[in-house]
Design an enzyme around this catalytic site. Structure first.
Site, PDB file in Angstrom:
ATOM      1  N   GLU A  78      -6.639  -3.227   0.983  1.00 48.27           N
ATOM      2  CA  GLU A  78      -6.988  -2.319   2.085  1.00 48.27           C
ATOM      3  C   GLU A  78      -8.500  -2.337   2.319  1.00 48.27           C
ATOM      4  O   GLU A  78      -8.962  -2.376   3.466  1.00 48.27           O
ATOM      5  CB  GLU A  78      -6.520  -0.903   1.760  1.00 48.27           C
ATOM      6  N   ASP A 133      -4.857   2.467   9.126  1.00 42.84           N
ATOM      7  CA  ASP A 133      -4.329   2.739   7.780  1.00 42.84           C
ATOM      8  C   ASP A 133      -4.276   4.246   7.528  1.00 42.84           C
ATOM      9  O   ASP A 133      -4.937   5.029   8.217  1.00 42.84           O
ATOM     10  CB  ASP A 133      -5.222   2.049   6.726  1.00 42.84           C
ATOM     11  N   GLY A 134      -3.512   4.627   6.544  1.00 45.42           N
ATOM     12  CA  GLY A 134      -3.402   6.025   6.136  1.00 45.42           C
ATOM     13  C   GLY A 134      -4.453   6.368   5.089  1.00 45.42           C
ATOM     14  O   GLY A 134      -5.353   5.567   4.795  1.00 45.42           O
ATOM     15  N   ALA A 135      -4.335   7.557   4.522  1.00 47.32           N
ATOM     16  CA  ALA A 135      -5.259   7.985   3.460  1.00 47.32           C
ATOM     17  C   ALA A 135      -4.567   9.044   2.613  1.00 47.32           C
ATOM     18  O   ALA A 135      -3.632   9.714   3.075  1.00 47.32           O
ATOM     19  CB  ALA A 135      -6.541   8.561   4.062  1.00 47.32           C
ATOM     20  N   ASP A 136      -5.034   9.171   1.386  1.00 50.00           N
ATOM     21  CA  ASP A 136      -4.545  10.262   0.534  1.00 50.00           C
ATOM     22  C   ASP A 136      -5.364  11.529   0.772  1.00 50.00           C
ATOM     23  O   ASP A 136      -4.850  12.635   0.652  1.00 50.00           O
ATOM     24  CB  ASP A 136      -4.603   9.825  -0.934  1.00 50.00           C
ATOM     25  N   GLY A 159      -0.631   4.153  -2.764  1.00 46.08           N
ATOM     26  CA  GLY A 159       0.394   3.096  -2.730  1.00 46.08           C
ATOM     27  C   GLY A 159      -0.042   1.851  -3.479  1.00 46.08           C
ATOM     28  O   GLY A 159       0.594   0.798  -3.361  1.00 46.08           O
ATOM     29  N   LYS A 196      -8.112   6.558  -1.162  1.00 41.35           N
ATOM     30  CA  LYS A 196      -6.936   5.756  -0.850  1.00 41.35           C
ATOM     31  C   LYS A 196      -6.438   5.057  -2.109  1.00 41.35           C
ATOM     32  O   LYS A 196      -7.143   4.963  -3.091  1.00 41.35           O
ATOM     33  CB  LYS A 196      -7.281   4.704   0.208  1.00 41.35           C
ATOM     34  N   GLY A 197      -5.205   4.566  -2.019  1.00 40.67           N
ATOM     35  CA  GLY A 197      -4.659   3.824  -3.158  1.00 40.67           C
ATOM     36  C   GLY A 197      -3.431   4.459  -3.765  1.00 40.67           C
ATOM     37  O   GLY A 197      -2.913   3.987  -4.765  1.00 40.67           O
ATOM     38  N   THR A 253       2.942   6.395   6.282  1.00 41.24           N
ATOM     39  CA  THR A 253       2.439   6.662   7.636  1.00 41.24           C
ATOM     40  C   THR A 253       2.269   5.342   8.386  1.00 41.24           C
ATOM     41  O   THR A 253       2.636   5.222   9.559  1.00 41.24           O
ATOM     42  CB  THR A 253       1.104   7.438   7.579  1.00 41.24           C
TER      43      THR A 253
HETATM   44  C1  5RP Z   1      -1.863   2.952  -0.057  1.00 38.76           C
HETATM   45  C2  5RP Z   1      -2.708   3.971   0.630  1.00 38.76           C
HETATM   46  C3  5RP Z   1      -2.055   4.839   1.636  1.00 38.76           C
HETATM   47  O1  5RP Z   1      -2.702   4.674   2.849  1.00 38.76           O
HETATM   48  C4  5RP Z   1      -2.128   6.260   1.179  1.00 38.76           C
HETATM   49  O2  5RP Z   1      -1.558   6.359  -0.115  1.00 38.76           O
HETATM   50  C5  5RP Z   1      -1.386   7.198   2.145  1.00 38.76           C
HETATM   51  O3  5RP Z   1      -0.025   6.894   2.089  1.00 38.76           O
HETATM   52  P1  5RP Z   1       1.054   7.719   2.915  1.00 38.76           P
HETATM   53  O4  5RP Z   1       0.850   7.380   4.344  1.00 38.76           O
HETATM   54  O5  5RP Z   1       2.375   7.216   2.369  1.00 38.76           O
HETATM   55  O6  5RP Z   1       0.847   9.179   2.635  1.00 38.76           O
HETATM   56  O7  5RP Z   1      -3.880   4.107   0.389  1.00 38.76           O
HETATM   57  O8  5RP Z   1      -2.554   2.297  -1.064  1.00 38.76           O
END
Ligand code: 5RP
Length: 228
Positions: free
Chosen positions: A108, A86-89, A102, A99-100, A36
């Site tokens: 982060e 930033d994004g999030a899981d 990635g 998060k994490g 994202t």
């Molecule tokens: C990376 C993260 C990302 O923000 C989280 O995994 C979301 O990723 P994506 O946008 O690919 O769904 O925490 O460490």
């Protein structure tokens, strides 16, 4: 006639572009990691002449920013950022996140901590009532992983070391990631406090201290703005 359904990738593009509104012209912006955020970085290129640059949370984001001609500063050289994108899981209705996914959670959390405002960008599948369905990433010093796995088992969770190409994945910080399933994270702040104190834990992927103040959620009917 029904509006066409947007794919997850299109929803990510939508929120990545919407996040530009939160970038302060003339300043340095904090940039997260993930698919994202990649959409956000691509959109940010359109205003690269109007910002000083970025502080990045991973080698991957740094490379992408630089490839688009955006200056990347060391976190240590920019004491405060007005915004971190930033994004999030997972994100709950209070702005707490997991998060994490990635593996970039430590950097982060550091960049989020030096930012006045965390703007989370996510597609609507990430919004949850309670954190815990997504495997919780925890960055751990390798000699402590077995002990940390046993501590999570004692809490009712099931943990394993994340693999890449048949080997434990090594983070940008030279550590390993333990992913934990089966946890109920009823009180994110208390959970983050507790696990952060275990010897060998570098960073737990619950972001309660560094929670989001805004979430731009990509939905079939456009960007929904949640404020916490
Ligand atoms: C990376 C993260 C990302 O923000 C989280 O995994 C979301 O990723 P994506 O946008 O690919 O769904 O925490 O460490």
């Amino acid at each position: 006639m029904n509006a066409p359904t947007l794919s997850q990738d299109e929803l990510k593009t939508l929120v990545g572009q919407a996040a530009l509104k939160y970038v302060v012209p003339g300043e340095v912006v904090g940039v997260g990691t993930g698919s994202t955020v990649n959409k956000f970085i691509d959109a940010l290129a359109s205003m690269k002449d109007h910002i000083k640059g970025a502080v990045s949370s991973s080698e991957a984001s740094t490379q992408r920013l630089k490839a688009l001609g955006i200056t990347v500063f060391e976190a240590a050289d920019v004491p405060e950022l007005s915004v971190y994108i930033d994004g999030a899981d997972e994100i709950d209705h209070q702005g707490h996140m997991v998060k994490g996914g990635g593996a970039a959670l430590t950097r982060e959390k550091i960049v989020a901590a030096q930012s006045k405002r965390f703007v989370c960008i996510a597609d609507e599948s990430k919004l949850v009532e309670h954190l815990g369905a997504f495997p919780l990433p925890v960055e751990v010093i390798p000699m402590a992983t077995e002990r940390v796995i046993r501590q999570f088992s004692a809490m009712g969770g099931s943990a394993k070391v994340r693999q890449k190409d048949g080997q434990p994945l090594v983070t940008d910080n030279g550590q390993h990631i333990v992913d934990v399933t089966g946890l109920k994270i009823a009180d994110p702040l208390a959970f983050e406090n507790q696990v952060s104190q275990w010897p060998g834990v570098v960073t737990v992927g619950v972001f309660a201290h560094q929670k989001a103040q805004v979430c731009l959620l990509g939905t079939g009917s456009g960007v929904r703005v949640l404020e916490f």
